[in-house]
Design a protein around this motif. Structure first.
Motif, short mmCIF file in Angstrom:
data_model
loop_
_atom_site.label_atom_id
_atom_site.label_comp_id
_atom_site.label_asym_id
_atom_site.label_seq_id
_atom_site.Cartn_x
_atom_site.Cartn_y
_atom_site.Cartn_z
N PRO A 56 0.80 -1.24 0.02
CA PRO A 56 -0.09 -0.02 -0.08
C PRO A 56 0.78 1.36 -0.13
CG PRO A 56 -0.04 -1.02 2.27
CD PRO A 56 0.70 -1.71 1.37
N PHE A 57 2.14 1.09 0.12
CA PHE A 57 3.24 2.07 -0.01
C PHE A 57 2.74 3.20 1.22
CE2 PHE A 57 3.20 0.07 -4.17
CZ PHE A 57 4.58 -0.09 -4.31
N GLY A 58 2.67 2.90 2.15
CA GLY A 58 2.73 3.77 3.41
C GLY A 58 4.21 4.07 3.84
N ASP A 59 5.21 3.13 3.41
CA ASP A 59 6.50 3.31 3.74
C ASP A 59 7.34 3.05 2.29
OD1 ASP A 59 9.02 3.95 4.81
OD2 ASP A 59 8.99 1.90 5.94
N ALA A 60 6.92 3.47 1.18
CA ALA A 60 7.60 3.36 0.13
C ALA A 60 7.93 2.00 -0.37
CB ALA A 60 8.90 4.07 0.09
N GLY A 61 7.26 1.15 0.27
CA GLY A 61 7.40 -0.41 -0.23
C GLY A 61 7.91 -1.16 0.86
N SER A 317 27.95 5.28 -0.91
CA SER A 317 28.14 6.73 -1.26
C SER A 317 26.70 7.51 -0.51
CB SER A 317 28.00 7.16 -2.71
OG SER A 317 26.71 6.70 -3.34
N GLY A 318 25.91 6.53 -0.26
CA GLY A 318 24.66 7.03 0.18
C GLY A 318 23.59 5.98 0.11
N ASN A 319 22.33 6.25 0.55
CA ASN A 319 21.30 5.32 0.27
C ASN A 319 19.91 6.03 0.15
OD1 ASN A 319 20.49 5.38 2.94
ND2 ASN A 319 21.61 3.61 3.32
N HIS A 320 18.84 5.37 0.48
CA HIS A 320 17.54 6.02 0.21
C HIS A 320 17.11 6.47 1.71
CE1 HIS A 320 17.43 1.98 1.86
NE2 HIS A 320 16.22 2.09 2.22
N ASP A 321 18.15 6.27 2.55
CA ASP A 321 17.74 6.86 4.05
C ASP A 321 18.25 8.10 4.63
OD1 ASP A 321 15.46 5.05 4.66
OD2 ASP A 321 16.82 3.41 5.30
N MET A 322 19.26 8.50 3.51
CA MET A 322 20.11 9.55 4.17
C MET A 322 20.33 10.64 3.19
SD MET A 322 23.93 8.23 3.89
CE MET A 322 23.92 6.30 4.11
N ASP A 323 20.52 11.93 3.47
CA ASP A 323 20.58 12.92 2.61
C ASP A 323 21.55 12.72 1.72
OD1 ASP A 323 18.82 14.67 4.20
OD2 ASP A 323 20.50 15.62 5.04
N ARG A 324 21.46 13.27 0.18
CA ARG A 324 22.25 13.10 -0.87
C ARG A 324 23.64 13.61 -0.29
NH1 ARG A 324 21.27 10.34 -5.49
NH2 ARG A 324 19.01 10.50 -6.01
N ILE A 325 24.74 13.24 -0.80
CA ILE A 325 26.06 13.60 -0.67
C ILE A 325 26.30 14.80 -1.04
CG2 ILE A 325 26.96 12.24 -2.47
CD1 ILE A 325 29.47 11.43 -0.53
N SER A 365 6.71 15.34 2.31
CA SER A 365 6.95 13.92 2.72
C SER A 365 6.02 13.14 1.64
CB SER A 365 6.46 13.38 3.76
OG SER A 365 6.47 11.92 4.16
N VAL A 366 6.58 12.28 0.78
CA VAL A 366 5.94 11.22 -0.21
C VAL A 366 6.08 9.87 0.37
CG1 VAL A 366 5.74 10.52 -2.60
CG2 VAL A 366 6.32 12.97 -2.15
N GLU A 367 4.84 9.09 0.50
CA GLU A 367 4.68 7.79 0.96
C GLU A 367 5.85 7.36 2.10
OE1 GLU A 367 3.50 5.76 -3.39
OE2 GLU A 367 5.62 5.44 -2.67
N GLY A 368 5.73 8.21 3.24
CA GLY A 368 6.36 7.98 4.30
C GLY A 368 7.79 8.42 4.17
N ARG A 372 13.66 12.19 4.09
CA ARG A 372 14.39 11.19 3.21
C ARG A 372 13.73 11.45 1.77
NH1 ARG A 372 12.97 5.44 5.88
NH2 ARG A 372 11.02 6.25 5.50
N THR A 373 12.71 12.15 1.88
CA THR A 373 11.99 12.34 0.22
C THR A 373 12.90 13.06 -0.43
OG1 THR A 373 9.54 12.27 1.39
CG2 THR A 373 9.94 13.18 -0.61
N GLY A 374 13.69 14.00 -0.12
CA GLY A 374 14.61 14.97 -1.05
C GLY A 374 15.75 14.24 -1.64
N ALA A 375 15.91 12.95 -1.04
CA ALA A 375 17.06 12.12 -1.57
C ALA A 375 16.34 10.88 -2.50
CB ALA A 375 17.96 11.64 -0.35
N ARG A 376 15.02 11.18 -2.91
CA ARG A 376 14.56 9.97 -3.64
C ARG A 376 13.97 10.48 -4.79
NH1 ARG A 376 11.29 6.96 1.42
NH2 ARG A 376 13.33 6.13 2.63
N THR A 377 14.39 11.88 -5.43
CA THR A 377 13.81 12.18 -6.47
C THR A 377 14.10 11.60 -7.80
OG1 THR A 377 15.48 13.84 -6.45
CG2 THR A 377 13.53 14.42 -5.27
N PRO A 378 13.25 11.82 -8.76
CA PRO A 378 13.34 11.11 -10.26
C PRO A 378 14.93 11.34 -10.75
CG PRO A 378 11.23 11.73 -10.06
CD PRO A 378 12.14 12.43 -8.87
N MET A 379 15.36 10.38 -11.11
CA MET A 379 16.77 10.35 -11.85
C MET A 379 16.64 11.53 -13.08
SD MET A 379 19.89 9.17 -11.85
CE MET A 379 21.32 8.82 -12.81
#
Length: 516
Positions: A56-61, A317-325, A365-368, A372-379
């Motif tokens: 249901p994507f309450g926490d992005a899957g 280098s980073g991941n989906h749970d931390m700010d972009r480097i 915030s998007v989907e929980g 962290r949302t700001g590091a998950r933006t589209p490529m």
């Protein structure tokens, strides 16, 4: 040991934000397949996919509703199998994200466990035996759900309140409702997760990154029973899938590697001092030269001594749970970061978009995702519509994109020979060509003093010895060094030099040098 890990360089993909093939504003598996050649050309030969299961994507899957079904937004199970096949044809491997600690409240297991009448799933989650008994105050549990279901009891959750905790037992049960680790219900949960792994491995998956791997068994001081659980899981895999790789989100390599994981991360949480490198007020890799690498090296040495020969310590280098480097360092400084990441033991992990210096955005915030949302933006692929990510209208995108005039895009970086993208590509090639720089090459730190530069270490495999020297600061620095320099294999900036037993590293420079 999965031998293919020795020369692996991983690329982490957040599926909903990578490439949208059907114009609905959300990335998908066919889109990933379209970009496999790009990933391979960058120098990455392995993928880690964040969860792509029904949710249901309450926490992005990470709130899974069915472990064995691909979410329709991403495609089908057949699409995922085709991704495995296409990757293998290119000499690449694919890890899925396994989420064994909790499910969504929408998972059929949980719906059955909520029923008042006993059934095979009554013990699949951690329930107290009365609604007034709280389950939120033992180690590893973030909260609980109370009074929402027919069953007389209170259910534990692992992260958000929509993620009930699966029951793997308690190391030291103190209440009647707490299952022992060898209880039928705890063992049934363990078998269910083995079945999930078997399902995907049989279809071509090459292994798993395991979410919250150290948290499954509760009240487990020293992780003794949790280590045993993962040894059992590893034994199960070795019987049929000996080349299947496991990497843990644990952050304690001395425990996880003992448990049978091939790899563990030194991460942004806990006492790793990972943040000292890239994400703090004064990162070590900033040219201002005010950073301190010594506590990180001390932590790394401790873990390396405890785990050397048992597995790999990985630094992403980073991941989906931390700010972009990129929030902390510019693209020139990031080149130095990758000189470091691609010359350390273990396996490098590149978070999608970090190879072009995508920025951290300040977003709702998007989907929980929350912060962290700001590091998950589209490529950002090109200067086409939506930076080439999707043909959808802008307001349909899963997350909005960087609107800056100078937003980095792949096409620009691939066209510019001195770009971050090309630097990473070159470093990947050099790493694979030299065993001393690969995953199991040994490391010895030569110079890493508190609040000081440079950072110097020796990588060794067989007869090959390579000295790595890094000076991110804007001033030239020197240190004592007992080795004689021979062939320069790589340099960033000006060349390092040696005179009278003293190694000099120019400002904002680094090098890989063979020694005698």
């Amino acid at each position: 040991m999965a031998q293919w890990l020795e020369q692996s360089i991983f690329y982490e993909i957040y599926p909903q934000s990578f490439c949208d093939s059907n114009g609905d504003g959300i990335g998908d598996i066919p889109g990933i397949i379209q970009k496999l050649d790009y990933i391979r050309d960058l120098g990455c030969n392995a993928l880690w996919l964040n969860p792509c299961y029904l949710s249901p994507f309450g926490d992005a899957g990470y709130d899974v509703a069915d472990y064995c079904m691909v979410a329709p937004r991403y495609g089908t199970n057949e699409d995922l199998v085709r991704l495995f096949e296409e990757a293998h044809q290119r000499g690449m491997h694919v890890l899925l994200d396994l989420v064994p600690g909790h499910t969504s409240v929408e998972h059929p297991w949980f719906k059955e466990s909520c029923k008042a009448e006993p059934n095979p799933y009554s013990g699949r989650y951690i329930w107290s035996d009365h609604i007034w008994i709280d389950v939120a105050h033992f180690e590893g549990i973030a909260g609980s759900l109370r009074g929402l279901y027919p069953r007389d009891g209170n259910v534990a959750v692992n992260f958000f309140s929509n993620q009930p905790a699966l029951n793997y037992g308690f190391a030291n049960p103190t209440e009647p409702w707490q299952s022992a680790v060898d209880s039928p219900e705890a063992l049934a949960t363990r078998q269910a997760m083995k079945d999930v792994m078997d399902f995907w491995l049989s279809k071509g998956c090459d292994g798993f990154r395991v979410d919250m791997a150290g948290s499954l068994i509760k009240n487990d001081k020293g992780s003794v029973e949790t280590i045993k659980l993962w040894q059992d899981m590893r034994s199960f895999l070795d019987q049929t899938y000996p080349d299947a790789a496991l990497i843990s989100e644990w952050g304690e390599p001395d425990k996880s590697l003992m448990g049978g994981f091939h790899m563990d991360f030194l991460l942004h949480f806990g006492p790793s001092h990972y943040m000292d490198l890239f994400r703090c007020e004064h990162p070590y890799f900033s040219r201002e030269g005010k950073g301190d690498v010594s506590l990180f090296v001390e932590t790394y040495r401790k873990n390396y001594q405890l785990t050397n020969g048992k597995g790999m310590i990985c630094i992403p280098s980073g991941n989906h749970d931390m700010d972009r480097i990129r929030k902390y360092l510019d693209c020139e400084e990031l080149k130095m970061v990758y000189v470091f990441l691609f010359s350390m033991p273990g396996v490098p992990f590149v978070y999608y978009g970090d190879e072009i210096g995508m920025r951290q955005l300040d977003l709702i915030s998007v989907e929980g995702g929350y912060n962290r949302t700001g590091a998950r933006t589209p490529m950002q692929w090109s200067h086409e519509k939506n930076y080439g990510f999707s043909s959808a209208e802008k307001d349909q995108l899963y997350i909005c994109q960087d609107s800056s005039a100078d937003a980095p895009v792949v096409s620009d970086q691939m066209a510019a020979e001195n770009s971050l993208w090309h630097e990473i590509r070159g470093l990947a090639k050099i790493r694979k060509e030299h065993p001393a720089l690969c995953a199991s090459g040994e490391i010895e730190f030569v110079y890493c003093e508190p609040q000081s530069y440079p950072l110097v270490y020796l990588r060794t495999a067989g007869d090959e010895k390579i000295l790595v020297a890094l000076n991110p600061s804007q001033n030239p620095v020197s240190c004592e060094c007992p080795y004689g320099l021979q062939e320069v294999l790589y340099k960033l900036g000006d060349s390092v030099s040696m005179e009278n037993g003293k190694l000099t590293v120019p400002a904002e420079s680094a090098g890989y040098v063979k020694i005698g």
